[in-house]
Design an enzyme around this catalytic site. Structure first.
Site: not given
Length: 694
Positions: A197, A231-232, A252
């Site tokens: 993450d 998350w791009g 998300d």
């Protein structure tokens, strides 16, 4: 990017220069420099001093991870969407999921990874700087869970963050500065998959952080699928093919139509970057979690498969319904996702919310998704040539949800229910002649019905096949107490290619029927030239509506037809609380409190029946104060599918804005809030004192 209300730790944290320098120097690395023991125990041994060089910035020129991993998109389970950090996430759950993979045939269908998300560790490392599994959640340690999962012929995944802490507000240890030691622990435990993450990253360059873990994983010698979850934010599709096996392209997902749709639209344009061993990841599946209908979940699963996305089940399978297992276990749809050619589907058209997405398959066929974004049934069509198939006398067409085969002369079409997807596999393989002709069922007229009043609708049965459809009959049915009557012929002896049977119907809901949605079914039966019987069914939704009263009405006092919302439900007379109904606060914009209105979260749409008898909608609109300086939205009013008014982009710094629209003659009015073009983080929007004038 996980979204938890009022928790800044779920978002990218940019630290001070001092924090960055500390991180680059090996932040949190212990003083001990003894070599990692490399044993199989869950804790113990000093952190390897190689962590320092890993955190200092490894080179992208180093060898990438093994290329024989994730040759097709990974399939499995992740607990986060169904459990978050709640106590139900534990060893018993993980083992139960592994058991169900075997018992329910999911393993045979291709699912293999059972992945742990955040909250599996204790909040602090041990004295040697090692990660410590939570003994209450995992009394047998991660190694014990891995052994159990491996014993089922499955694989185990784990989670950490490329920061000082993970994304949970509790703040579990992240791997920044500990890459080598943590990777060694994961390998020693028998981990097969790592989700990495992006929280609490101290502003360190994303490539540096993710490459450091790549090299640490490679150094273990264990084959571990590496999932980049940044998350791009830094366009990983442009650089991560040499770093990991899959990368998140979006924030998300949440368990609602608006979220799923938004994420799908962000991922679809990235098709050129996907392929064997390198996948765009639009986040995990929500199928079965309860926030969408089965029709919407089939769309979710269909589109993720057409996009060659990882298929990670996000629902607790111990509580799953038969319908959930039917969706996630559909082997014909899974075969689309797992096709060895590894092509992501590309968008051919999307006009008016009617999407055609085509995916090239290794055997030369094409999988075609006809996806209906809108709130009413829509006819969606393309051709065999348009999806890339060669000229042929006829084509075999397989419906992957009905599990039935047909032939077509080249037209690929269906009337698709609201929020639905018809998924077809089409081939020019010479086998088409053995199948009955495909037909399209359609319905003309808007099924908005006032109780006790007859509504006129028209059905069409159109032969798309190369062969004729014979002894064709149409039938239309509704709930008990509804009267549906054909007022023109509902049968035909034969329909040649391209010909249609049109039938007029009157539909009457019982007097006193409550406003709301009701299921209708249009069905046709017919025979192929060889006498084989075939049928096609189109599920439809009718809305029993009530014309608004004359005069001015507070919109929040009127029944709506439908809603979609970015987080949680639309709230009446309070703000949006993001979770359960009724968890909002007083509507507040710029310090002013409003007693009446709607609290929504972008992307949102609320539909009202106006029956052609209203003239105006007026409201005060703005971003609710409860999110501080966050939130960027646009308010829009639509009348019968046409935009009637818009605010442009508003932020929390803007005072409440007046918005008025002329809706004269409109049958349906929609109140829409978009995310302002920058994502939907904290987009709490208030329709304050909205009034409908009729």
């Amino acid at each position: 990017m996980r979204h938890i209300p009022a928790l800044t730790t779920r978002r990218r944290v940019v630290g001070s220069l001092a924090a960055v320098l500390l991180c680059a120097a090996g932040l949190a690395a212990p003083a001990a420099t003894a070599r990692d023991t490399g044993g199989a125990s869950d804790t113990g041994g000093a952190s390897d001093s190689r962590d320092r060089s890993a955190a200092e910035g490894t080179s992208a020129a180093k060898a990438k991870l093994p290329g024989d991993l994730a040759r097709t998109p990974p399939m499995g389970f992740n607990n986060w969407n169904s459990t978050h950090c709640r106590a139900e996430f534990d060893e018993s759950m993980v083992k139960g999921i592994a058991d169900l993979f075997v018992e329910k045939g999911l393993k045979d269908a291709g699912y293999q990874y059972v992945n742990l998300d955040d909250c599996w560790a204790l909040p602090e490392r041990n004295a040697d700087g090692k990660l410590v599994p939570d003994p209450k959640r995992f009394p047998n340690g991660i190694r014990g869970v891995a052994d159990y999962v491996h014993g089922k012929g499955l694989k185990l995944g784990i989670y950490t963050s490329a920061g000082t802490k993970t994304c949970s507000d509790i703040g579990f240890p992240g791997a920044l500065g500990h890459e080598v030691s943590d990777a060694r622990q994961f390998a020693d435990w028998g981990v097969d998959y790592l989700k990495y993450d992006n929280c609490n990253n101290q502003g360190v360059d994303a490539k540096q952080r993710y490459i450091a873990m790549r090299d640490a994983l490679k150094a273990t010698g264990r084959p571990i699928v590496y999932s980049l979850c940044e998350w791009g934010e830094n366009k990983p599709w442009e650089w991560a093919a040499d770093v990991g096996h899959l990368w998140r392209t979006t924030g998300d997902i949440s368990d609602n139509w608006s979220s799923m749709l938004s994420i799908m639209k962000q991922n679809l344009p990235l098709a050129e970057h996907a392929g064997p061993g390198r996948w765009n990841d639009p986040d995990m599946l929500e199928v079965g979690n309860g926030g969408m209908t089965d029709t919407e979940y089939r769309t979710h699963f269909s589109m993720w498969s057409v996009m060659a996305s990882p298929l990670l089940i996000g629902s607790d399978l111990r509580k799953a319904t038969p319908e959930t297992f039917e969706i996630i276990g559909n082997k014909e749809v899974i075969a689309v996702d797992q096709d060895p050619l590894g092509k992501q589907g590309t968008v051919l058209s999307s006009e008016g919310g009617r999407w055609v997405v085509a995916k090239e398959m290794r055997d030369g066929s094409r999988t075609v998704a006809l996806f209906n974004e809108t709130n009413t049934a829509q006819s969606i069509a393309t051709t065999a040539g348009a999806v890339g198939l060669p000229d042929a006398d006829g084509y075999a067409l397989r419906d992957l949800w009905q599990h039935k085969s047909y032939n077509t002369a080249g037209r690929i079409a269906a009337t698709v229910p609201a929020h639905g997807t018809v998924l077809l596999r089409v081939a020019a393989d010479g086998t088409w002649g053995k199948n009955p002709p495909a037909v399209e069922l359609g319905l003309g007229g808007d099924p908005l019905v006032e109780a006790g009043q007859a509504k006129k609708l028209t059905s069409q049965v159109t032969n798309l096949g190369r062969t004729s459809a014979q002894k064709v009959s149409a039938a239309f049915s509704g709930p008990s107490g509804w009267r549906i009557r054909a007022t023109s012929p509902a049968t035909a002896n034969s329909l040649r290619t391209g010909k249609s049977l049109s039938t007029s119907w009157t539909v009457t809901a019982p007097r006193g029927a409550a406003p709301g949605a009701y299921d209708l079914t249009l069905k046709t039966t017919y025979r192929s030239p060889g006498g084989a019987r075939a049928q096609s069914v189109l599920p439809l939704t009718a809305h029993v509506v009530v014309a608004p009263p004359a005069g001015d009405s507070a919109v929040s006092d009127l029944p709506w037809m439908s809603t979609v919302n970015g987080w949680g439900p639309v709230e009446k007379d309070t703000s949006n609380g993001e979770e359960a109904a009724g968890d909002g606060k007083p509507l507040t914009i710029g310090g002013a409190v409003y007693a009446k209105g709607l609290g929504v979260h972008a992307a949102s749409a609320v539909e009202y029946y106006t029956g052609g008898s209203c003239e105006k909608v007026a409201a005060r609109v703005g971003v609710d104060d409860e999110k501080g300086a966050k939130g960027t939205v646009t308010f829009e009013i639509w009348a019968d599918g046409k935009k009637a008014a818009s605010t442009g982009v508003l932020t929390n710094a803007d005072a409440a804005r007046s918005l008025t629209a002329d809706v004269s003659g409109a049958q349906v009015v929609r109140l829409v809030v978009t995310d302002g073009g920058d994502g939907r983080d904290s987009d709490h929007a208030d329709w304050a004192e909205p009034v409908l004038s009729c």
